[in-house]
Scaffold this active site. Structure first.
Site, PDB file in Angstrom:
ATOM      1  CG  ASP A 135      -4.912  30.203   5.785  1.00 58.81           C
ATOM      2  OD1 ASP A 135      -4.911  29.006   6.144  1.00 58.81           O
ATOM      3  OD2 ASP A 135      -5.537  31.090   6.388  1.00 58.81           O
ATOM      4  CG  HIS A 196      -7.458  27.863   8.340  1.00 58.38           C
ATOM      5  ND1 HIS A 196      -6.959  29.118   8.076  1.00 58.38           N
ATOM      6  CD2 HIS A 196      -8.012  27.934   9.574  1.00 58.38           C
ATOM      7  CE1 HIS A 196      -7.210  29.923   9.101  1.00 58.38           C
ATOM      8  NE2 HIS A 196      -7.845  29.232  10.039  1.00 58.38           N
ATOM      9  CB  SER A 386      -8.992  31.777  11.530  1.00 60.76           C
ATOM     10  OG  SER A 386      -7.685  31.563  11.991  1.00 60.76           O
TER      11      SER A 386
END
Length: 565
Positions: A135, A196, A386
């Site tokens: 990520d 994220h 996600s």
């Protein structure tokens, strides 16, 4: 509570059939115990009568498994004995975490849209499993730090990496912000850093029971941050190398991974394309090394077959559901979706884009407050596939820690086969349903008891006209779930048996009908053995035979019934 798996057995509980001398007389029970002691050579003694009528027999110390088996077989061979079982030890099960924001994590525990995670924690917490989060990297957070191990930065272009160089051993999230519209191509807009990867990591393995923040699904697993997303996203070449390295494969010019991950989470994608060969080759290599690869289905409200890496083979593709248990309006769907998990939904599909009307319905996790570069740690709700994918990555870690020999295919099958139907709707297909953590873990831990293990209740229960009665059997000492061929032996004495409806009620309340009523069946008695698929039920607990008399004029009683595992 549950039985300790290796607790020594010091006593057994003997239940005698009704109307036998031992069932009502302690003197007779003592005499029978002495007879069994002489027969087996063990120092047995009658200790006391239990409230349910059983006799507690002391084995005279910590007996070996062979001793216990010999004693129990001696009692079972006696026609006066209805059942014999070990007096097992038990301990407190996992309790509600003390993390201050745990109540906000509906995705873990709510019965409608949640994933039934807490019920799995007494059996598995992710210990011994490393999960690679491919990520944006890691933004320092005290609710994650204890579970984070060194990862790697695979962004090969210094400008995109924003750290002054290309690939290196520092997986710190340097921010994925964009200063101006169009900076990352036509249609791109200016944006702040998302942090994220840190949000994803919190869902998987935030430190739990530390009186702060949130609870992670596999809270004793380790997170290995692998950075591939920086300015303007990340390249397939970097992502493919990251998959290979994270799973223990060799990448030219990069030191070997000292802690290969058994689970990889990729909450990334968006490209409308077939699966690139560079992805597929890397995924095939990871799976061959025993690594389960979990990917997000995508957020385009379209068929996931057109998006990569969701459309690669060998991965678990995850759709998103909302708090009501329906497909999130944005989630991709289709036949290539394997399973669904909570991803949240903070607005309706008809609301203005960017509107956040119900932040409490998103997925709450670890984050950073910095707009571009890292600042202070914080927590924030996000929504998306996600957010759904790390729920499945966390569950995969629970399964691997529960049974280390599981292959990626077996982990995928356990998750898919034990999912529950969506309580809401999913236009287009959401795989086998919403994953159920506890049911999946129980399934992989299921151990078939020795063939022929029988539990019996021979106490008569009267069946008056137009009434419903039950008879109970308490099953203990059996690991995991009941078998798919559970035998239910029924002996009911009753004239005009067509008056009767007979059901088996599992410990969790699930009802399986064994016999329906019939006004034309005038024969006497129900003497039969029924085969029931009870593989979705935990074996231990109180099972009930429920008998309903639906007419007048005929009566009877339950003579005996049994469960054979």
């Amino acid at each position: 509570m549950r039985a300790l798996p290796n607790a020594p057995v010091e006593k057994v509980i003997v239940t005698y059939k009704s109307r036998t001398p031992e069932a009502g007389s302690n003197t007779a029970a003592k005499s029978d115990t002495a007879e069994k002691a002489a027969k087996t050579g063990e120092k047995l003694s009658f200790e006391r009568r239990l409230a349910g009528g059983g006799a507690l027999v002391n084995l005279g110390g910590k007996a070996t498994k062979q001793d216990v088996t010999e004693v129990m077989n001696a009692f079972r061979a006696d026609p006066a004995v209805a059942s014999v079982e070990p007096d097992i030890r038990a301990y407190a099960m996992a309790v509600t975490p003390d993390d201050t924001d745990y109540a906000k994590q509906w995705d873990l525990f709510e019965p409608t849209g949640g994933m039934n995670v807490p019920a799995a924690w007494d059996k598995a917490t992710g210990s011994g499993v490393t999960v690679a989060v491919i990520d944006t990297g890691y933004a320092a957070h005290s609710d994650l730090a204890a579970n984070v191990i060194p990862g790697y930065d695979f962004i090969s272009t210094a400008a995109d990496a924003r750290d002054g160089n290309g690939r290196d051993a520092d997986s710190k999230d340097e921010g994925d912000w964009n200063a101006t519209d169009g900076e990352c191509g036509t249609g791109s807009t200016a944006s702040n850093s998302s942090w994220h990867g840190t949000h994803v990591a919190g869902t998987i393995a935030a430190v739990t029971n530390n009186t702060k923040g949130i609870a992670g699904i596999a809270y004793n697993a380790k997170i290995e941050p692998v950075r591939v997303l920086g300015k303007c996203g990340g390249s397939s070449s970097d992502i493919a190398d990251a998959i290979t390295w994270a799973s223990g494969g060799t990448v030219p010019g990069v030191p070997a991974n000292p802690n290969p991950a058994k689970v990889i989470n990729m909450s990334l994608g968006g490209a409308s394309a077939t699966c690139p060969s560079v992805y597929q080759t890397a995924i095939n290599g990871a799976v061959s090394r025993g690594t389960t690869v979990v990917v997000a289905a995508g957020n385009s409200n379209a068929n996931a077959s057109g998006f990569t890496p969701a459309n690669c083979t060998g991965v678990i593709t995850v759709a998103s559901t909302n708090r009501a248990g329906s497909r999130s309006y944005y989630s991709n769907y289709g036949t290539i979706v394997d399973v669904a998990a909570p991803g949240g939904e903070t607005r309706n599909a008809t609301d203005t884009p960017g509107t956040v009307t119900t932040p409490e319905n998103a997925i709450y996790s670890t984050l950073n407050s910095g707009l571009t570069t890292q600042s202070t740690e914080t927590y924030k709700p996000y929504q998306g596939t996600s957010m759904a994918a790390p729920h499945i990555a966390g569950l995969a870690a629970l399964l691997k820690s529960a049974k280390s020999t599981l292959t990626p295919a077996e982990i995928e099958s356990a998750i898919k086969n034990n999912a529950r139907p969506l309580p809401g709707t999913c236009t287009g297909g959401c795989g086998t349903g919403i994953a159920d953590a506890a049911k999946s873990v129980n399934a992989v831990l299921n151990t078939t008891p020795p063939s022929g293990t029988v539990f019996t209740n021979a106490t008569d229960v009267q069946i008056p006209d137009n009434t419903t009665v039950t008879s109970s059997i308490n099953v203990t000492g059996v690991t995991g779930n009941a078998p798919a061929t559970l035998k239910v032996g029924v002996d009911i004495k009753h004239t005009w048996r067509g008056d009767l409806v007979v059901d088996l009620v599992a410990p969790d309340g699930t009802v399986r009908n064994l016999k329906t009523s019939s006004s034309s069946d005038s024969a006497d008695n129900v003497i039969a053995t029924y085969t029931v698929d009870a593989s979705s039920e935990v074996a231990n607990g109180t099972w009930k035979l429920r008998v309903q008399d639906v007419a007048t004029g005929d009566t009877g009683y339950i003579d005996s019934w049994s469960l054979t595992f």
